[in-house]
Design an enzyme around this catalytic site. Sequence first.
Site, PDB file in Angstrom:
ATOM      1  N   ASP A   1       0.839  -1.200   0.000  1.00 32.21           N
ATOM      2  CA  ASP A   1       0.000   0.000   0.000  1.00 32.21           C
ATOM      3  C   ASP A   1       0.872   1.248   0.000  1.00 32.21           C
ATOM      4  OD1 ASP A   1      -2.209  -1.624   0.164  1.00 32.21           O
ATOM      5  OD2 ASP A   1      -2.490  -1.358   2.327  1.00 32.21           O
ATOM      6  N   ARG A   2       0.337   2.341  -0.522  1.00 32.26           N
ATOM      7  CA  ARG A   2       1.080   3.603  -0.581  1.00 32.26           C
ATOM      8  C   ARG A   2       1.686   3.968   0.770  1.00 32.26           C
ATOM      9  NH1 ARG A   2       0.432   8.952  -3.141  1.00 32.26           N
ATOM     10  NH2 ARG A   2      -1.423   8.255  -4.265  1.00 32.26           N
TER      11      ARG A   2
END
Length: 285
Positions: A128-129
């Site tokens: 995930d970012r």
Amino acid sequence: MQEKTYSVTQAGPLLPFLLEQVRGQSRNNIKGLLTRGQVQVDGVTVTRHDHPLEPGQTVTIRPQGSKAAKAPFPILYEDRRVLVIDKPAGLLSMASDLEKVRTAYRMATDYVRRTDPRGRVFIVHRLDRDTSGVLLFAKDEGTKRAYQDSWDTLVRRRGYLAVVEGRPPKEADTIRTLLRENAAHKVYSVRSGGKEAVTHYTTLSAGAEYTLLEVDIDTGRKNQIRAHLSELGCPVAGDRDYGAATDPLGRLCLHAHELALTDPFTGEQRVFRSEAPKGFRSLTR
């Protein structure tokens, strides 16, 4: 010292190869070459003394002070097939509709092309970012397919560190639910109609407000850890989307610190690790 190149004729670790090839240098001097980044394997700077060599590769020793390609993030491991980076929080693994330039994929591509203009990287898995940590890229399509086609079989461990608000009801436990994503892209548990997600956690340390957990996942569902820990009543610190009330480090306190897998070509057991980010442990002292 002039630049020198040596051909590899048999498999083995880098340091013994250098000790055999480089005459008139002590073991400590050879280790110094590695520490200073003067050794390259197939044009890639290597600092690990146990870096594996394969027949057909070339090892180059560069003069001290030579300029080599630098990456915008720490390189945990690199050879002619893979590139493993320590992805910072806030950086997408690959392009999205809203961000196509500032991604780990684009930066990794730029990095490999500084030494090979035709170089490429390929996405093998994602983070995930807002999750930092170990991220593996392949350097050719064959390697990408070899990992992705057998990912669940090859991966022995995907370990994370998470600082959560409060303290879980048990010191260690397994969370097993079905997860579904709603129209707002938030993931949550349902009784039916979702995808199975399995998360294991163990308490490492606990303070007055936060707890540091070791987390392992058997499945790689989107936002799996964040959803499960939130539903446990202990959202990841800094995770406003999943109910966190605090943001002590100005980031999501979730870090992929270990990826253990089997090399699909050699059968070698490999473990890539990244240290806990600054502040993770101090929050739970």
